[in-house]
Design a protein around this motif. Structure first.
Motif, PDB file in Angstrom:
ATOM      1  N   ARG A  84      -7.642  -2.403  -3.527  1.00 19.92           N
ATOM      2  CA  ARG A  84      -8.661  -2.358  -2.488  1.00 19.92           C
ATOM      3  C   ARG A  84      -8.242  -1.365  -1.398  1.00 19.92           C
ATOM      4  NH1 ARG A  84     -10.209  -8.031   0.009  1.00 19.92           N
ATOM      5  NH2 ARG A  84     -10.693  -8.334  -2.207  1.00 19.92           N
ATOM      6  N   ASP A  85      -8.977  -0.272  -1.292  1.00 24.83           N
ATOM      7  CA  ASP A  85      -8.728   0.728  -0.239  1.00 24.83           C
ATOM      8  C   ASP A  85      -7.265   1.164  -0.193  1.00 24.83           C
ATOM      9  OD1 ASP A  85     -11.421   0.556   0.535  1.00 24.83           O
ATOM     10  OD2 ASP A  85     -11.001  -1.133   1.863  1.00 24.83           O
ATOM     11  N   GLY A  86      -6.667   1.362  -1.356  1.00 25.69           N
ATOM     12  CA  GLY A  86      -5.277   1.785  -1.418  1.00 25.69           C
ATOM     13  C   GLY A  86      -4.273   0.651  -1.419  1.00 25.69           C
ATOM     14  N   TRP A  87      -4.729  -0.570  -1.131  1.00 18.44           N
ATOM     15  CA  TRP A  87      -3.851  -1.733  -1.148  1.00 18.44           C
ATOM     16  C   TRP A  87      -3.796  -2.340  -2.550  1.00 18.44           C
ATOM     17  CZ3 TRP A  87      -0.833  -3.316   2.848  1.00 18.44           C
ATOM     18  CH2 TRP A  87      -1.142  -2.826   4.126  1.00 18.44           C
ATOM     19  N   ARG A  99       0.847  -1.196   0.000  1.00 10.61           N
ATOM     20  CA  ARG A  99       0.000   0.000   0.000  1.00 10.61           C
ATOM     21  C   ARG A  99       0.877   1.239   0.000  1.00 10.61           C
ATOM     22  NH1 ARG A  99      -4.620   1.547   4.544  1.00 10.61           N
ATOM     23  NH2 ARG A  99      -5.743   3.071   3.267  1.00 10.61           N
TER      24      ARG A  99
END
Length: 485
Positions: A356-359, A337
């Motif tokens: 996913r959410d910055g990951w 991330r």
């Protein structure tokens, strides 16, 4: 990004920023002036902010490429770096996929594969047109570049990066420029790869001059090494240098850093680099086009031969199939991330699977040890399921690289009527070894004691070279086809 070039030009206007040995060089002042001229010409030719512009250049065109790249960004456009060594169909696919508005190139004629009707201009001609330079104000979140992945597992995907993503960690003070121990950093990375883009950003942010050469050969690269304090390689380049004899008799004491990227660096190769460059720190970088600038870095440590490092510029997580973080020591999916994450351009289905959410799901399997070091097991698609066992191709390849007759090695799974898949190894013989080439019984005997029985190769191919893409990664699907044949 345009502000970064303007700042560096104000601080070091006459310093050489990029040099192609024996061909050309460009100072920061000339880089900035050329980029402004290109931006103005693009504006006059109808390119608008947000338009995608393909940049098709070869190894000897690094200075022209640097000017064109920053010119596109100063015009508010989106740069799409592409190698001139792409097949026409590959080039055409990328330009169609990103809906390019124009192409800038380093030759005299439009590159083969340029779609009919798409404007294609020699970058040098635009830079020489004259007229008023142009700067379109950009915001940190604006799309700056689309970089196409290597396509080792399918059709290449366009990875979009914002201006904010590209300038993460950029220095703000001239006394804090990276690589300050060197006057030059040397590389031979192709334009259009993530490693090549990292070198372009290094040229903007690091103290030394970016030095490259028009065509890589071990002898030419070795001659330039003696003038560089920092050297960046991919594992295949490192192996060629070590096996060619080109380093023999050269004073390598001035090299302070050897950085390897793009593919896993086998521990045996890292150890040979450390022996060849006794004054240098050997560093392995682990990242991807999708995850950059997040990465792990690993200074070669004989006591942690299999580790690929701890995170720098981001976070690292091992997770289960549903994305839930796993405890230390457990094996699962590797996620990185970073701030201002990248994404696939125009592919929401792939985005949902990878981001996913910055990951970013790296596509690798690995684990963290008690000290936070990452240990890779394998690429998801490369794990060999043989009978009741799962075999890591990375582990088998690392053991093969320890054999004195093996210069390069790649391992794949091939169909087996009982086990489902069997372990198959493709190797390149090291030049100058006593025997003509390695044999399967000899390799299996050597590996016994290093690997379990189910990890030993059942089939062997000895090749003149491994099939690799522009970024230096082995094309394992092509190897599988060769075993099938």
């Amino acid at each position: 990004m345009p502000e970064l070039l303007a700042w560096r030009t104000a601080v070091h206007p006459e310093r050489v920023a990029v040099q192609v040995h024996g061909v050309d060089e460009v100072t920061f002042a000339a880089w900035s002036a050329g980029a402004g001229a290109v931006a103005g010409a693009l504006r006059r030719h109808g390119v608008r902010p947000g338009d995608r512009v393909g940049l098709v250049f070869g190894q000897r065109d690094w200075t022209g490429y640097a000017v064109a790249y920053c010119g596109v960004l100063r015009a508010g456009g989106v740069a799409v770096p592409l190698s001139d060594r792409l097949a026409p169909a590959q080039l055409g696919y990328a330009l169609d996929h990103c809906r390019a508005a124009a192409v800038l190139h380093g030759g005299d004629e439009a590159p083969p594969g340029t779609p009919a009707g798409l404007p294609a201009w020699p970058a040098a001609r635009l830079a020489a047109e004259g007229g008023e330079p142009f700067d379109h104000p950009v915001r940190p979140g604006d799309l700056a570049q689309i970089l196409y992945t290597s396509g080792t597992t399918g059709r290449p995907k366009g990875v979009g990066a914002s201006h904010a993503n590209l300038v993460v960690g950029a220095p703000r003070h001239p006394r804090r420029l990276p690589l300050a121990h060197s006057e030059r950093f040397l590389h031979a990375f192709p334009i259009g790869t993530n490693a090549g883009q990292t070198m372009l950003l290094n040229a903007l942010t690091a103290r030394p001059t970016a030095l490259t050469l028009p065509a890589f050969t071990p002898a030419r690269f070795a001659r330039l090494i003696t003038t560089a304090g920092t050297v960046f390689v991919v594992p295949s380049i490192a192996i060629e240098l070590l096996d060619s004899g080109a380093l023999a008799g050269r004073d390598l004491s001035g090299v302070h850093l050897i950085g390897s990227t793009a593919a896993p660096l086998a521990p045996a190769v890292a150890a040979r680099l450390a022996a060849a460059f006794p004054q240098a720190t050997i560093v392995n970088y682990y990242t991807s086009t999708e995850a950059a600038p997040a990465q792990t870095t690993m200074i070669f440590d004989p006591t942690r031969r299999e580790a690929v490092g701890r995170p720098v510029g981001g976070q690292l997580m091992i997770a289960d199939a549903d994305g839930r973080e796993l405890p230390t020591g457990q094996t699962g999916d590797v996620w990185l991330r970073s701030p201002h994450p990248r994404s696939y351009y125009g592919d929401e289905t792939a985005n949902r699977a990878t981001f996913r959410d910055g990951w970013v799901r790296m596509g690798d399997v690995g684990r963290l040890d008690a000290d936070g070091y990452l240990h890779l097991t394998d690429r998801h698609q490369d794990v060999i399921k043989s009978g009741a066992f799962k075999v890591s191709t990375l582990e088998v390849e690392a053991a093969l690289h320890e054999h004195p007759q093996v210069a390069e090695a790649a391992v794949v799974g091939v169909p087996h009527p009982v086990l489902g898949s069997a372990v198959a190894a493709a190797v390149v013989a090291r030049p100058g070894t006593p025997a003509a080439e390695p044999t399967l019984p000899a390799l299996r005997a050597f590996l016994t004691g290093r690997l379990a029985d189910h990890q030993l190769p059942a089939r062997l191919l000895v090749l003149d070279r491994l099939p690799r893409n522009e970024g230096g990664k082995v094309l394992k699907r092509q190897l599988t086809d060769q075993f099938d044949a």
